[in-house]
Each structure stands twice: as structure tokens, then as C-alpha cells.
Design an enzyme around this catalytic site. Structure first.
Site, PDB file in Angstrom:
ATOM      1  N   ILE A   1      -8.069  -0.471  10.208  1.00 24.49           N
ATOM      2  CA  ILE A   1      -9.046   0.621  10.272  1.00 24.49           C
ATOM      3  C   ILE A   1     -10.256   0.223   9.444  1.00 24.49           C
ATOM      4  O   ILE A   1     -10.143  -0.498   8.449  1.00 24.49           O
ATOM      5  CB  ILE A   1      -8.439   1.954   9.801  1.00 24.49           C
ATOM      6  CG1 ILE A   1      -8.001   1.873   8.339  1.00 24.49           C
ATOM      7  CG2 ILE A   1      -7.279   2.388  10.701  1.00 24.49           C
ATOM      8  CD1 ILE A   1      -7.532   3.218   7.768  1.00 24.49           C
TER       9      ILE A   1
ATOM     10  N   PHE B   1      -5.843   5.357   0.002  1.00 26.64           N
ATOM     11  CA  PHE B   1      -4.977   4.181  -0.015  1.00 26.64           C
ATOM     12  C   PHE B   1      -4.866   3.624  -1.437  1.00 26.64           C
ATOM     13  O   PHE B   1      -5.887   3.406  -2.090  1.00 26.64           O
ATOM     14  CB  PHE B   1      -5.535   3.073   0.895  1.00 26.64           C
ATOM     15  CG  PHE B   1      -5.390   3.359   2.355  1.00 26.64           C
ATOM     16  CD1 PHE B   1      -4.321   2.833   3.070  1.00 26.64           C
ATOM     17  CD2 PHE B   1      -6.315   4.147   3.022  1.00 26.64           C
ATOM     18  CE1 PHE B   1      -4.193   3.091   4.424  1.00 26.64           C
ATOM     19  CE2 PHE B   1      -6.188   4.407   4.369  1.00 26.64           C
ATOM     20  CZ  PHE B   1      -5.116   3.874   5.087  1.00 26.64           C
TER      21      PHE B   1
ATOM     22  N   TYR C   1      -8.986   7.718  11.141  1.00 28.27           N
ATOM     23  CA  TYR C   1      -8.502   8.062  12.474  1.00 28.27           C
ATOM     24  C   TYR C   1      -9.363   9.106  13.164  1.00 28.27           C
ATOM     25  O   TYR C   1      -9.036   9.556  14.271  1.00 28.27           O
ATOM     26  CB  TYR C   1      -7.041   8.531  12.383  1.00 28.27           C
ATOM     27  CG  TYR C   1      -6.108   7.421  11.933  1.00 28.27           C
ATOM     28  CD1 TYR C   1      -5.689   6.444  12.824  1.00 28.27           C
ATOM     29  CD2 TYR C   1      -5.685   7.352  10.613  1.00 28.27           C
ATOM     30  CE1 TYR C   1      -4.856   5.416  12.410  1.00 28.27           C
ATOM     31  CE2 TYR C   1      -4.855   6.322  10.191  1.00 28.27           C
ATOM     32  CZ  TYR C   1      -4.441   5.358  11.095  1.00 28.27           C
ATOM     33  OH  TYR C   1      -3.616   4.353  10.679  1.00 28.27           O
TER      34      TYR C   1
ATOM     35  N   PHE D   1       2.197   9.720   3.598  1.00 32.26           N
ATOM     36  CA  PHE D   1       2.692   9.651   4.977  1.00 32.26           C
ATOM     37  C   PHE D   1       3.006   8.216   5.417  1.00 32.26           C
ATOM     38  O   PHE D   1       3.541   8.014   6.496  1.00 32.26           O
ATOM     39  CB  PHE D   1       1.700  10.310   5.954  1.00 32.26           C
ATOM     40  CG  PHE D   1       0.407   9.577   6.118  1.00 32.26           C
ATOM     41  CD1 PHE D   1       0.280   8.512   6.994  1.00 32.26           C
ATOM     42  CD2 PHE D   1      -0.718   9.964   5.386  1.00 32.26           C
ATOM     43  CE1 PHE D   1      -0.926   7.850   7.134  1.00 32.26           C
ATOM     44  CE2 PHE D   1      -1.913   9.295   5.529  1.00 32.26           C
ATOM     45  CZ  PHE D   1      -2.023   8.223   6.402  1.00 32.26           C
ATOM     46  N   ASP D   2       2.688   7.219   4.572  1.00 35.48           N
ATOM     47  CA  ASP D   2       3.051   5.838   4.914  1.00 35.48           C
ATOM     48  C   ASP D   2       3.058   4.999   3.640  1.00 35.48           C
ATOM     49  O   ASP D   2       2.242   5.231   2.727  1.00 35.48           O
ATOM     50  CB  ASP D   2       2.060   5.261   5.927  1.00 35.48           C
ATOM     51  CG  ASP D   2       2.567   3.958   6.551  1.00 35.48           C
ATOM     52  OD1 ASP D   2       3.758   3.633   6.354  1.00 35.48           O
ATOM     53  OD2 ASP D   2       1.776   3.277   7.224  1.00 35.48           O
TER      54      ASP D   2
ATOM     55  N   TYR E   1       0.830  -1.206   0.000  1.00 37.49           N
ATOM     56  CA  TYR E   1       0.000   0.000   0.000  1.00 37.49           C
ATOM     57  C   TYR E   1       0.864   1.255   0.000  1.00 37.49           C
ATOM     58  O   TYR E   1       1.998   1.274   0.463  1.00 37.49           O
ATOM     59  CB  TYR E   1      -0.910   0.027   1.233  1.00 37.49           C
ATOM     60  CG  TYR E   1      -0.156   0.205   2.534  1.00 37.49           C
ATOM     61  CD1 TYR E   1       0.131   1.473   3.036  1.00 37.49           C
ATOM     62  CD2 TYR E   1       0.291  -0.903   3.246  1.00 37.49           C
ATOM     63  CE1 TYR E   1       0.839   1.630   4.222  1.00 37.49           C
ATOM     64  CE2 TYR E   1       1.007  -0.757   4.428  1.00 37.49           C
ATOM     65  CZ  TYR E   1       1.278   0.514   4.908  1.00 37.49           C
ATOM     66  OH  TYR E   1       1.995   0.682   6.075  1.00 37.49           O
TER      67      TYR E   1
END
Length: 566
Positions: free
Chosen positions: A82, A125, A108, A62-63, A52
């Protein structure tokens, strides 16, 4: 006009279904790359492994699992991911790529995630599904091709040699025996392999190709395997079974064709000539005597060949064909033999028995026909004429006298091979017989022109005529008692001397009257000349009483002289 508008609305609706992002409970899914085939989709309760990238709406990443170099593993529907991802990943196929937009309340929320994810952030994503499995999954096998004749299939404790390609579920190759140019060899069902292979190999036949799909918990599990197999990876093996055996196996004899006439079977210590084709269980040839155009010759049962062949060549008949299947522990074992025979290979020999004999064998004689009246038979020193056919044990004709004149031989004079010399003795004129000659009484290990080495020979013989012979060293023998006054008999004109002409007339007369015999096969005049020369001791052309001695007397005097010298 109304119908045209309805059609446009329908087409627009279809276009939106295919191409536009679709909401899934406030999650928006965009499937931008899907595989041609999708045998299985993610559902709740499945485990997944995926890559991902996750960004904010402004495109800031950010990831990323790609950056970490390790895909994410998760269980769907158990609240461990999540909520938006759990919803967005359901329905995915292996190798599918999709973009999932997750609103903040399914991500979140108002709290965000530290300094990385701000409050109330919508996340995007980009997902690539690599693997999926379920705890209820089993090893799945699919046969691609199978041989017509399958006499044996893999069972637990069998030893298997097989080729394979091993891939991950996304098609990534992680291992291949073909690349190593060597089969993978293993005991099956005894923990030498991962559990999935132990199960997936069961029931395979030699030559069969099958696909085995193994869930991670029956593969390499959480640990994976080095850099090649990641943690929790489903494995796909494409397997070709090359051969199979069991440590308890003995040799197997098949396809026996035994000739109707079999007077003798091979035993330990026999010397055998045979042709063979050597193959593996998959039919690939590794050696053949036919290509060399010469038989393989060896003693059997004495360790000169591999143990399985020693056993497989016992109790066979000349002319028999058979297949001998030999497990590796009775062949070349784990080490194999050179480049041609790999370790742990089962060997298949199709053999054709040409002939065999024993070093202790003598000739064998089979009388085919014999005249009712037989006053004399052939023996050493006789001159004979005969017809013959000479063949190998398999019937191959080597030589024949019928196309030429009959053969002549002086028996006991080393004019023919020892076995034939023996076989020609004791025959009546007109008799027919078959004589089988072992090679040590024939042409031996080296053979002769037109005769293979170590060949057993079969002679079909017919005696045409015989002239009885004389002992070695003799040119003439008396058939009864010699005249008491031999010189007087020789001296026909009674002048106390015998010239060569008078000597010759006397010898010829004795032969004509059946009282004596000259050495057969020699010119009578030459014999008479030699005999006269032996008696004419002073070489004056005449024999006198004091010169004349019988050969028997000469031999006795010679022996006495030798004895005196000793």
C-alpha cells in the site's frame, strides 16, 4: 527580550524535529527507536523484510506479522505494498522501529478491506526493519585482521577449514562453528557452499579474519534454511581461516638449515632419530618431542610414519633443520587422529635431525694422525690402553677418559661394545682416529646409562700403549719355534724333574729374551702357577717328561679323541 523569544522558538523547532511525528506526504512517521549506526537506509528499488503490527486509530489490532510468526517481505517503489507503507518505510535503518500513520487515501480508501478494515480508515503501522537488500547488491567482504606473512590465499578448488559466526542482518545468531567446537571444512568454488561464501572466502590467508555480507539471492534465498535462516535473509559471516590446501598439493620444505659438513644424506631404509614440533598452519601446537625430552625414532621411507613425513625426512643431513608442511591427504586425511588432530588438517613439522644410520652400516674410521714409524698394530687379544671422547652425532659429549685415567681393554674379549672393539684394532701406539659406531654395534635400541636408545656414537680415540696378546685359551705363546727338547730346556739342573720355581724361572727367561709372550693383563705369577698346574698332571708338585705336553699337542689329541668318538 526579542532575542530571548527568537531563541525559544529555535529550540522548540529543534525539539519538534527530533521528537515529534513528521508527515511524509500525508504519512506521519514517528521514529521511536533507532540504531547507533545506520550504514544503509531503505530506498526505492530495495527489498525489505520487516515485522509489523497494524491497528486502527482506536487501537484495535487487525493484523500482525508477529502473531503469524513470519516477517513480511516486500519490494519498495514498485506498487506491491500500500502506498502509505511504501512511503513510510523509505529511509528506515536495520533494527529501527517506527510508527507510521497512514491516512485512508494512502491505505484502503473508501472501499476498506472486507470486514477487517472499515471504509476511510486511518491505519497505524508499528514497523521493525529486519533486513534490506537490492538486486544489484554484491557480496561484500571486510578484512578485520590479516597475518603479516601471507604466502598463499584461497583459490577455487582449494579446501578450506575455517571457524565462523553466522548472523542475520539484525544480529540474530543462526549458526556458529565455535559452538560446535569444530571447524567447517569445505571445498571452495565447487558448489559445496552457498554462492556468497564461495565468493567471500576467495583470497583469504590462513589466520585472516574477515566479515562477509551475503545478499539473500547468494545465500539461502526464498527457501531459507530450516528454522535458523528465514526466507530472503541477508547473512553476515565472521570468518577465521584456520588452514588451506589443495588436493594436488605435495609436501613443502621450508627454512632448511644444512650443516657445512654433510658426508651423507638419508635414504629409504635408514633409521633416524629426530626432534620435532608439530603445529597446524595457524601456529597451534598439537605435539612436540621436546616436551617428552626424547627423540622420535623410526625407519624412514618404509611406511612407519605418515606418508608426508616419510617423504620429508629423505635426503637430509645429520644436524639439518627444516620445516615440512604436509597436506592432509599425505597426513591423517579426513579422519584426523584422535582428539589432537582434526580431519583434513594441514600439518607443519619443524624437525631437527639428530642422527641416522642404516642397519647394514658398519663402523667408519677416520684417521686423524699416525706416527711415521709403526712396527706393530693392535689386534684381537691385545691388551691396550687408550684415551677417548664419546659424543652423539650432534656433538653432545657423553663420556671422556681425559678427566680420569686412560681406559684399558682386552680386544676381542667383549670388554667394550662391538663397534668400539672393531675401531680400536689396527691402531699404532700414538695414533689418533675418529670412529663412528651405528647403534646395532653400540648400545642398540635400548641404549645404556647416559646413552639414548638407537644412538649413533662418535669416538675420538688415541692409543696410548698396547701389549700383544695370545690366542683365546692360551696363557703363553712362543714367538718363534719352541725348543725341540722342551723338557731338557725346562730341566735346568738336569735332575729329570721340574718344580714350580724352576718352571717359572724358565718362562720368565723366555719372555725377557723375546722368545715367548704371556697373556697380557694377568699377574705373571698367576699365569705361571696356572701353567704349572696344567702340566703337573699327578699334582705332586713336579713336572716329569711324561707329563709335559704343549697346548698345541693337547688340542690335537682332544680333536682326535672327539673324531674317534664320532
Amino acid at each position: 527580550m526579542f532575542a530571548v523569544c527568537v531563541l525559544i522558538l529555535v529550540l522548540n523547532a529543534l525539539f519538534c524535529v527530533e521528537c515529534n511525528p513528521s508527515p511524509v506526504g500525508d504519512v506521519v512517521v514517528e521514529r521511536y527507536s533507532t540504531p547507533a549506526a545506520c550504514p544503509r537506509e531503505v530506498k526505492n528499488g530495495d527489498h525489505v523484510r520487516y515485522h509489523y503490527n497494524v491497528t486502527l486509530l482506536d487501537g484495535k489490532t487487525f493484523d500482525s506479522s508477529h502473531q503469524k510468526g513470519v516477517p513480511k517481505v516486500g519490494l519498495i517503489g514498485e506498487g506491491r505494498l500500500i502506498a502509505g507503507i511504501e512511503k513510510g518505510i523509505v529511509g528506515m535503518c536495520i533494527n529501527e522501529r517506527r510508527k507510521v500513520t497512514v491516512p485512508s487515501h494512502l491505505a484502503y480508501g473508501a472501499a476498506g478491506a472486507g470486514d477487517v478494515v472499515p471504509p476511510d480508515a486511518t491505519l497505524v503501522f508499528d514497523l521493525h526493519l529486519l533486513d534490506l537488500w537490492n538486486n544489484a547488491d554484491m557480496v561484500v567482504t571486510k578484512t578485520i585482521s590479516t597475518p603479516k606473512d601471507c604466502r598463499r590465499s584461497i583459490m577455487r578448488t582449494d579446501f578450506a577449514r575455517y571457524h565462523f559466526n553466522g548472523t542475520l542482518l539484525d544480529g540474530t545468531l543462526f549458526d556458529s562453528s565455535y559452538a560446535r567446537e569444530q571447524t567447517h571444512d569445505s571445498l571452495v568454488g565447487e558448489g559445496w557452499l552457498i554462492k556468497g561464501l564461495d565468493e567471500g572466502l576467495l583470497g583469504m590467508c590462513v589466520g585472516e579474519i574477515r566479515t562477509v555480507v551475503i545478499p539473500p539471492f547468494k545465500g539461502y534465498g526464498e527457501k531459507g534454511l530450516g528454522q535458523e535462516v528465514p526466507s530472503q535473509a541477508t547473512l553476515i559471516y565472521s570468518i577465521l581461516l584456520v588452514d588451506i590446501h589443495n588436493a594436488k598439493d605435495n609436501i613443502t620444505v621450508e627454512n632448511q638449515v644444512v650443516p657445512e659438513s654433510c658426508t651423507r644424506k638419508s635414504v629409504v631404509g635408514d633409521y633416524m632419530r629426530y626432534h620435532y614440533n608439530g603445529t597446524f598452519l595457524n601456529g597451534v601446537t598439537f605435539d612436540t618431542s621436546y616436551q617428552r625430552n626424547t627423540t622420535y625414532n623410526t625407519y624412514i621411507g618404509m611406511g612407519y610414519v605418515i606418508t608426508g613425513m616419510d617423504q620429508g625426512l629423505l635426503d637430509v643431513c645429520v644436524g639439518e633443520t627444516r620445516r615440512v608442511i604436509i597436506p592432509p591427504h599425505l597426513a591423517y586425511g579426513e579422519q584426523g587422529a584422535g582428539k589432537d588432530i582434526p580431519g583434513s588438517a594441514v600439518l607443519v613439522f619443524d624437525v631437527d635431525i639428530i642422527d641416522f644410520h642404516n642397519p647394514k652400516d658398519n663402523i667408519t674410521v677416520e684417521i686423524i694422525s699416525k706416527p711415521e714409524i709403526c712396527n706393530e698394530t693392535s689386534d684381537a687379544n691385545d691388551l691396550i690402553h687408550y684415551h677417548y671422547n664419546c659424543s652423539l652425532m650432534d656433538g653432545t659429549l657423553l663420556f671422556a677418559s681425559r678427566s680420569k685415567n686412560h681406559q684399558e681393554a682386552l680386544l676381542g674379549a667383549d670388554k667394550v661394545i662391538d663397534g668400539l672393539d672393531q675401531g680400536l684394532r689396527g691402531m699404532c701406539v700414538g695414533e689418533k682416529r675418529v670412529v663412528t659406531v651405528p647403534p646395532h654395534l653400540g648400545h642398540g635400541e635400548k641404549g645404556a646409562t647416559g646413552v639414548p636408545g638407537s644412538a649413533v656414537l662418535v669416538f675420538e680415540l688415541e692409543l696410548i700403549d698396547l701389549a700383544k696378546g695370545v690366542p683365546p685359551g692360551y696363557l703363553f705363546v712362543w714367538l718363534g719355534e719352541s725348543p725341540q727338547e722342551l723338557f731338557d730346556s725346562l730341566d735346568m739342573n738336569k735332575n729329570k724333574e721340574v718344580p714350580e720355581e724352576e718352571f717359572g724361572e724358565f718362562i720368565k727367561l723366555q719372555v725377557a729374551e723375546g722368545k715367548g709372550r704371556m697373556k697380557p693383563g694377568m699377574d705373571p705369577e698367576e699365569i705361571i702357577a696356572d701353567m704349572f698346574k696344567n702340566q703337573d698332571r699327578n699334582h705332586d708338585g713336579l713336572i716329569t717328561p711324561d707329563e709335559l705336553k704343549l697346548k698345541v699337542e693337547e688340542d690335537q689329541e682332544r680333536e682326535a679323541a672327539q673324531h674317534t668318538e664320532l
